[in-house]
Design a protein around this motif. Sequence first.
Motif, PDB file in Angstrom:
ATOM      1  N   GLN A   5     -34.433  39.186  11.102  1.00 19.14           N
ATOM      2  CA  GLN A   5     -33.232  38.668  11.142  1.00 19.14           C
ATOM      3  C   GLN A   5     -33.772  37.368  10.273  1.00 19.14           C
ATOM      4  O   GLN A   5     -34.640  36.710  10.779  1.00 19.14           O
ATOM      5  CB  GLN A   5     -32.463  38.195  12.253  1.00 19.14           C
ATOM      6  CG  GLN A   5     -31.262  37.227  12.135  1.00 19.14           C
ATOM      7  CD  GLN A   5     -30.630  37.079  13.453  1.00 19.14           C
ATOM      8  OE1 GLN A   5     -31.360  36.464  14.261  1.00 19.14           O
ATOM      9  NE2 GLN A   5     -29.453  37.279  13.740  1.00 19.14           N
ATOM     10  N   THR A   7     -32.315  33.756   7.273  1.00 17.80           N
ATOM     11  CA  THR A   7     -31.143  33.167   6.917  1.00 17.80           C
ATOM     12  C   THR A   7     -31.422  33.105   5.344  1.00 17.80           C
ATOM     13  O   THR A   7     -32.465  32.732   4.837  1.00 17.80           O
ATOM     14  CB  THR A   7     -31.123  31.722   7.304  1.00 17.80           C
ATOM     15  OG1 THR A   7     -31.120  31.552   8.641  1.00 17.80           O
ATOM     16  CG2 THR A   7     -30.153  30.795   6.559  1.00 17.80           C
ATOM     17  N   GLY A  13     -26.294  32.599  -3.309  1.00 16.89           N
ATOM     18  CA  GLY A  13     -26.057  33.720  -2.584  1.00 16.89           C
ATOM     19  C   GLY A  13     -26.134  34.986  -3.064  1.00 16.89           C
ATOM     20  O   GLY A  13     -26.591  35.269  -4.153  1.00 16.89           O
ATOM     21  N   ARG A  37     -24.572  41.874   8.764  1.00 18.29           N
ATOM     22  CA  ARG A  37     -23.849  40.490   9.015  1.00 18.29           C
ATOM     23  C   ARG A  37     -22.435  40.657   9.727  1.00 18.29           C
ATOM     24  O   ARG A  37     -21.785  41.342   9.432  1.00 18.29           O
ATOM     25  CB  ARG A  37     -23.488  39.966   7.522  1.00 18.29           C
ATOM     26  CG  ARG A  37     -23.164  38.596   7.785  1.00 18.29           C
ATOM     27  CD  ARG A  37     -22.980  37.851   6.275  1.00 18.29           C
ATOM     28  NE  ARG A  37     -22.701  36.806   6.444  1.00 18.29           N
ATOM     29  CZ  ARG A  37     -21.532  35.978   5.746  1.00 18.29           C
ATOM     30  NH1 ARG A  37     -20.721  36.734   4.743  1.00 18.29           N
ATOM     31  NH2 ARG A  37     -21.109  34.621   6.065  1.00 18.29           N
ATOM     32  N   HIS A  38     -22.438  39.663  10.878  1.00 19.46           N
ATOM     33  CA  HIS A  38     -21.038  39.907  11.603  1.00 19.46           C
ATOM     34  C   HIS A  38     -20.799  41.048  12.241  1.00 19.46           C
ATOM     35  O   HIS A  38     -19.777  41.435  12.120  1.00 19.46           O
ATOM     36  CB  HIS A  38     -19.943  39.137  10.650  1.00 19.46           C
ATOM     37  CG  HIS A  38     -20.195  37.785  10.471  1.00 19.46           C
ATOM     38  ND1 HIS A  38     -20.695  36.731  11.144  1.00 19.46           N
ATOM     39  CD2 HIS A  38     -20.036  37.268   9.237  1.00 19.46           C
ATOM     40  CE1 HIS A  38     -20.776  35.639  10.195  1.00 19.46           C
ATOM     41  NE2 HIS A  38     -20.387  35.807   9.321  1.00 19.46           N
ATOM     42  N   ILE A  55     -22.326  37.549   1.373  1.00 20.35           N
ATOM     43  CA  ILE A  55     -23.463  36.986   1.824  1.00 20.35           C
ATOM     44  C   ILE A  55     -23.623  35.912   0.890  1.00 20.35           C
ATOM     45  O   ILE A  55     -23.794  35.948  -0.375  1.00 20.35           O
ATOM     46  CB  ILE A  55     -24.616  37.776   1.583  1.00 20.35           C
ATOM     47  CG1 ILE A  55     -24.513  39.104   2.652  1.00 20.35           C
ATOM     48  CG2 ILE A  55     -25.919  37.062   1.872  1.00 20.35           C
ATOM     49  CD1 ILE A  55     -25.449  40.073   2.563  1.00 20.35           C
ATOM     50  N   SER A  56     -23.699  34.693   1.660  1.00 13.70           N
ATOM     51  CA  SER A  56     -23.899  33.393   0.586  1.00 13.70           C
ATOM     52  C   SER A  56     -24.863  32.675   1.193  1.00 13.70           C
ATOM     53  O   SER A  56     -25.774  33.057   2.051  1.00 13.70           O
ATOM     54  CB  SER A  56     -22.691  32.333   0.819  1.00 13.70           C
ATOM     55  OG  SER A  56     -22.478  32.174   2.371  1.00 13.70           O
ATOM     56  N   ASN A  57     -25.465  31.604   0.460  1.00 12.97           N
ATOM     57  CA  ASN A  57     -26.455  30.888   1.071  1.00 12.97           C
ATOM     58  C   ASN A  57     -26.345  30.181   2.228  1.00 12.97           C
ATOM     59  O   ASN A  57     -25.283  29.764   2.653  1.00 12.97           O
ATOM     60  CB  ASN A  57     -26.644  29.593  -0.158  1.00 12.97           C
ATOM     61  CG  ASN A  57     -28.007  28.603   0.129  1.00 12.97           C
ATOM     62  OD1 ASN A  57     -29.009  29.377   0.889  1.00 12.97           O
ATOM     63  ND2 ASN A  57     -28.146  27.547  -0.583  1.00 12.97           N
ATOM     64  N   SER A  59     -26.291  32.195   5.222  1.00 15.56           N
ATOM     65  CA  SER A  59     -25.817  33.490   5.974  1.00 15.56           C
ATOM     66  C   SER A  59     -26.935  33.832   6.600  1.00 15.56           C
ATOM     67  O   SER A  59     -28.235  34.070   6.227  1.00 15.56           O
ATOM     68  CB  SER A  59     -25.006  34.534   5.188  1.00 15.56           C
ATOM     69  OG  SER A  59     -24.005  34.170   4.354  1.00 15.56           O
ATOM     70  N   VAL A  60     -26.752  34.312   7.747  1.00 12.47           N
ATOM     71  CA  VAL A  60     -27.640  34.731   8.729  1.00 12.47           C
ATOM     72  C   VAL A  60     -27.368  36.609   8.590  1.00 12.47           C
ATOM     73  O   VAL A  60     -26.380  36.841   8.953  1.00 12.47           O
ATOM     74  CB  VAL A  60     -27.646  34.441  10.158  1.00 12.47           C
ATOM     75  CG1 VAL A  60     -28.663  35.261  11.106  1.00 12.47           C
ATOM     76  CG2 VAL A  60     -28.101  32.783  10.120  1.00 12.47           C
ATOM     77  N   VAL A  61     -28.485  37.089   8.254  1.00 12.14           N
ATOM     78  CA  VAL A  61     -28.539  38.527   8.167  1.00 12.14           C
ATOM     79  C   VAL A  61     -29.599  39.281   8.627  1.00 12.14           C
ATOM     80  O   VAL A  61     -30.692  38.660   8.946  1.00 12.14           O
ATOM     81  CB  VAL A  61     -28.192  39.237   6.442  1.00 12.14           C
ATOM     82  CG1 VAL A  61     -27.040  38.513   6.030  1.00 12.14           C
ATOM     83  CG2 VAL A  61     -29.354  38.841   5.802  1.00 12.14           C
TER      84      VAL A  61
END
Length: 88
Positions: A5, A7, A13, A37-38, A55-57, A59-61
Amino acid sequence: MVSKQITVALEYGLHSKPAHYFVEKASSFVSDIHVVRHNKIIDAKSYLGLLSLGISNGSVVTVKAEGSDEKEAVEWLTRFLKGEEVLY
């Protein structure tokens, strides 16, 4: 299975150009690779799937891979999302 995981630290992004390179690199690995993501899970080798995550700057993936080169795949793809690997 290897999972990591992170950031996302790409300035703009994961828009079309970096998403294209991400999918291209993901496709070069033998392993099955997914991005989460989510609670939405997509195939990392799917360009439209990847874009659908928005996914943007910041974002946690989570990047997950399973297969013979899973460790290398997760390592390279997470470095790319953190802005440490530049392809373009």
